[in-house]
Write an enzyme that holds these catalytic residues in place. Structure first.
Site, PDB file in Angstrom:
ATOM      1  N   CYS A  90       0.815  -1.226   0.000  1.00 22.27           N
ATOM      2  CA  CYS A  90       0.000   0.000   0.000  1.00 22.27           C
ATOM      3  C   CYS A  90       0.848   1.275   0.000  1.00 22.27           C
ATOM      4  CB  CYS A  90      -0.951   0.005   1.191  1.00 22.27           C
ATOM      5  SG  CYS A  90      -2.140  -1.343   1.116  1.00 22.27           S
ATOM      6  N   HIS A 133      -3.450   7.656   1.587  1.00 25.56           N
ATOM      7  CA  HIS A 133      -3.823   6.286   1.216  1.00 25.56           C
ATOM      8  C   HIS A 133      -5.246   6.048   1.721  1.00 25.56           C
ATOM      9  CE1 HIS A 133      -3.879   2.088   0.595  1.00 25.56           C
ATOM     10  NE2 HIS A 133      -3.717   1.745   1.865  1.00 25.56           N
ATOM     11  N   ASN A 145     -10.020   0.057  -0.545  1.00 24.49           N
ATOM     12  CA  ASN A 145      -8.565   0.160  -0.474  1.00 24.49           C
ATOM     13  C   ASN A 145      -7.969  -0.481  -1.730  1.00 24.49           C
ATOM     14  OD1 ASN A 145      -5.839  -0.157   0.070  1.00 24.49           O
ATOM     15  ND2 ASN A 145      -6.137  -0.898   2.163  1.00 24.49           N
TER      16      ASN A 145
HETATM   17  O1  UT7 Z   1      -3.826  -0.586   3.406  1.00 26.98           O
HETATM   18  C1  UT7 Z   1      -3.123  -1.366   4.302  1.00 26.98           C
HETATM   19  C2  UT7 Z   1      -3.340  -0.899   5.650  1.00 26.98           C
HETATM   20  N1  UT7 Z   1      -4.539  -1.468   6.188  1.00 26.98           N
HETATM   21  C3  UT7 Z   1      -5.262  -0.762   6.996  1.00 26.98           C
HETATM   22  O2  UT7 Z   1      -4.979   0.385   7.200  1.00 26.98           O
HETATM   23  C4  UT7 Z   1      -6.412  -1.417   7.669  1.00 26.98           C
HETATM   24  C5  UT7 Z   1      -6.347  -1.075   9.119  1.00 26.98           C
HETATM   25  N2  UT7 Z   1      -7.423  -1.638   9.914  1.00 26.98           N
HETATM   26  C6  UT7 Z   1      -8.709  -1.271   9.769  1.00 26.98           C
HETATM   27  O3  UT7 Z   1      -9.070  -0.496   8.927  1.00 26.98           O
HETATM   28  C7  UT7 Z   1      -9.703  -1.809  10.770  1.00 26.98           C
HETATM   29  O4  UT7 Z   1      -8.983  -2.397  11.852  1.00 26.98           O
HETATM   30  C8  UT7 Z   1     -10.697  -2.836  10.199  1.00 26.98           C
HETATM   31  C9  UT7 Z   1     -11.654  -2.127   9.275  1.00 26.98           C
HETATM   32  C10 UT7 Z   1      -9.938  -3.921   9.457  1.00 26.98           C
HETATM   33  C11 UT7 Z   1     -11.502  -3.462  11.318  1.00 26.98           C
HETATM   34  O5  UT7 Z   1     -12.170  -2.466  12.081  1.00 26.98           O
HETATM   35  P1  UT7 Z   1     -12.060  -2.436  13.669  1.00 26.98           P
HETATM   36  O6  UT7 Z   1     -12.904  -1.355  14.131  1.00 26.98           O
HETATM   37  O7  UT7 Z   1     -10.603  -2.419  14.019  1.00 26.98           O
HETATM   38  O8  UT7 Z   1     -12.748  -3.804  14.045  1.00 26.98           O
HETATM   39  P2  UT7 Z   1     -12.138  -5.022  14.877  1.00 26.98           P
HETATM   40  O9  UT7 Z   1     -11.119  -5.737  14.062  1.00 26.98           O
HETATM   41  O10 UT7 Z   1     -11.769  -4.532  16.228  1.00 26.98           O
HETATM   42  O11 UT7 Z   1     -13.430  -5.933  14.978  1.00 26.98           O
HETATM   43  C12 UT7 Z   1     -14.584  -5.542  15.727  1.00 26.98           C
HETATM   44  C13 UT7 Z   1     -15.647  -6.601  15.540  1.00 26.98           C
HETATM   45  C14 UT7 Z   1     -15.118  -8.019  15.724  1.00 26.98           C
HETATM   46  O12 UT7 Z   1     -16.099  -8.783  16.379  1.00 26.98           O
HETATM   47  P3  UT7 Z   1     -15.956  -9.104  17.962  1.00 26.98           P
HETATM   48  O13 UT7 Z   1     -14.638  -9.821  18.097  1.00 26.98           O
HETATM   49  O14 UT7 Z   1     -15.976  -7.768  18.616  1.00 26.98           O
HETATM   50  O15 UT7 Z   1     -17.144  -9.958  18.212  1.00 26.98           O
HETATM   51  C15 UT7 Z   1     -14.990  -8.524  14.312  1.00 26.98           C
HETATM   52  O16 UT7 Z   1     -15.095  -9.921  14.211  1.00 26.98           O
HETATM   53  O17 UT7 Z   1     -16.169  -6.542  14.212  1.00 26.98           O
HETATM   54  C16 UT7 Z   1     -16.156  -7.848  13.635  1.00 26.98           C
HETATM   55  N3  UT7 Z   1     -15.986  -7.727  12.209  1.00 26.98           N
HETATM   56  C17 UT7 Z   1     -17.030  -7.621  11.357  1.00 26.98           C
HETATM   57  N4  UT7 Z   1     -18.348  -7.581  11.561  1.00 26.98           N
HETATM   58  C18 UT7 Z   1     -19.140  -7.439  10.487  1.00 26.98           C
HETATM   59  C19 UT7 Z   1     -14.850  -7.703  11.494  1.00 26.98           C
HETATM   60  N5  UT7 Z   1     -15.110  -7.573  10.187  1.00 26.98           N
HETATM   61  C20 UT7 Z   1     -16.455  -7.524  10.074  1.00 26.98           C
HETATM   62  C21 UT7 Z   1     -17.336  -7.395   8.984  1.00 26.98           C
HETATM   63  N6  UT7 Z   1     -18.674  -7.359   9.235  1.00 26.98           N
HETATM   64  N7  UT7 Z   1     -16.914  -7.295   7.708  1.00 26.98           N
END
Ligand code: UT7
Length: 322
Positions: free
Chosen positions: A112, A249, A279
């Site tokens: 990225c 980005h 992304n």
């Molecule tokens: O370009 C390369 C660089 N990449 C990035 O910059 C990505 C960086 N990370 C992010 O953008 C975020 O961390 C994500 C969008 C990937 C995830 O968002 P988050 O607010 O950090 O969510 P989380 O990983 O803390 O997950 C919260 C909850 C989890 O459930 P529990 O464990 O709380 O029950 C996940 O399983 O959301 C759940 N979850 C989803 N729920 C519905 C994760 N993905 C999904 C989904 N739909 N697609």
């Protein structure tokens, strides 16, 4: 002092637009979750058989039209991608052949952060006198490396390409010069496991799929991107008040706004396209820049800050006056 001046940019997006609701059909996810946690509303996916070069070539042609140049005017191509057409030859040489460019062409891989790395390298080539008109491209087909059963990753990415042409001209060495004023590159391989693809030529002999510890990458992104942005501004001798526009980005709207807040930059000065593109890895900055330019948001003399982070971790920032 030799400066690398932007003279044109362009982009290409594949025809197929996929809204968030598409994923509701086969995953435990929702349009609401994806919008709220990422800002993404839709993304474009390449058609079957459509390769990274098939997107890079029209993006390059659009940049040539914007600059009023032809392929024969280009003497180097630096193409950032983690999803090349083939293991080799480089996707850049396919673009070179298609547009009839001279000189040399090669791919770079910093996932990225690839466009920032490619831009820094193109600037170095120009300042060293190795090339005078360099096409810098970011092009990706991430839909080929997604795990469609992993809701935490496959909803985040999209396909596309963007291109920017740089031309060497003499400047004064002051921050008022047009062109690239500073770049700031970093990587830290201790964080390899936070974001990777579980296949590879010498590792498994397969292409593999993307794996990410999103929450961890998120934390690194906010601190590392704002630090790189500050470093690029300091190196060029400018403050955030002087920055006309940030082209970040496009991974997550929450990261984009947290970084903007840390750099004291209001959201009106941030280009946001993540809602439409998702992304697109190395393509995301040149795509967003080209969209902003087409909307008339980039004018001559504007000071533009770019920043990106991704697998490696690799990250960086660049400051450029249009
Ligand atoms: O370009 C390369 C660089 N990449 C990035 O910059 C990505 C960086 N990370 C992010 O953008 C975020 O961390 C994500 C969008 C990937 C995830 O968002 P988050 O607010 O950090 O969510 P989380 O990983 O803390 O997950 C919260 C909850 C989890 O459930 P529990 O464990 O709380 O029950 C996940 O399983 O959301 C759940 N979850 C989803 N729920 C519905 C994760 N993905 C999904 C989904 N739909 N697609």
């Amino acid at each position: 002092m030799r400066r690398s001046i932007p003279v044109g940019c362009g982009h290409y997006l594949p025809e197929r637009v996929v809204p968030n609701t598409y994923f509701e059909r086969f995953l435990d996810t929702s349009d609401e979750w994806i919008r709220a946690r990422t800002g993404i509303e839709r993304r474009h996916f390449a058609a079957e058989g459509q390769k990274t070069s098939d997107m890079a070539i029209p993006a390059a042609e659009a940049a040539l039209r914007d600059a009023g140049l032809t392929g024969a005017d280009i003497d180097a191509i630096v193409l950032a991608t983690a999803t090349p057409d083939q293991t080799f030859p480089s996707t850049a040489t396919r673009v070179q052949h298609a547009i009839g460019a001279r000189g040399f062409a090669f791919d770079m891989q910093a996932v990225c952060a690839g466009f920032i790395y490619a831009l820094a390298n193109a600037d170095a080539l120009i300042r060293a006198g190795s090339a005078n008109r360099v096409m810098v491209i970011g092009a990706e087909t991430f839909s080929r490396i997604l795990d469609w059963e992993d809701r935490t990753t496959c909803v985040l990415f999209g396909d596309g390409a963007g291109a920017l042409i740089l031309e060497g001209r003499d400047g004064t060495g002051e921050a008022s010069d047009a062109g690239i004023l500073s770049t700031d590159l970093h990587s830290d391989g201790r964080f390899n496991d936070l974001l990777y693809v579980d296949g590879g030529v010498s590792g498994t002999g397969t292409v593999g799929v993307l794996k990410m510890q999103g929450r961890e990458v998120f934390k690194h992104a906010v601190t590392k991107l704002s630090a790189a942005g500050h470093a690029a501004m300091e190196r060029a001798g400018v403050t955030s008040d002087e920055v006309s526009l940030v082209v970040p980005h496009q991974a997550n709207l929450r990261i984009i706004s947290a970084v903007a807040a840390k750099m004291n930059l209001p959201m009106e000065r941030i280009v946001v396209t993540v809602q439409d593109h998702g992304n697109t890895s190395a393509a995301s900055i040149p795509l967003a820049m080209s969209v902003a330019r087409a909307e008339g948001r980039i004018k001559a003399d504007d000071l533009i800050l770019m920043e990106a982070i991704g697998g490696g971790l690799a990250w960086g920032a660049a400051l450029m006056r249009w």
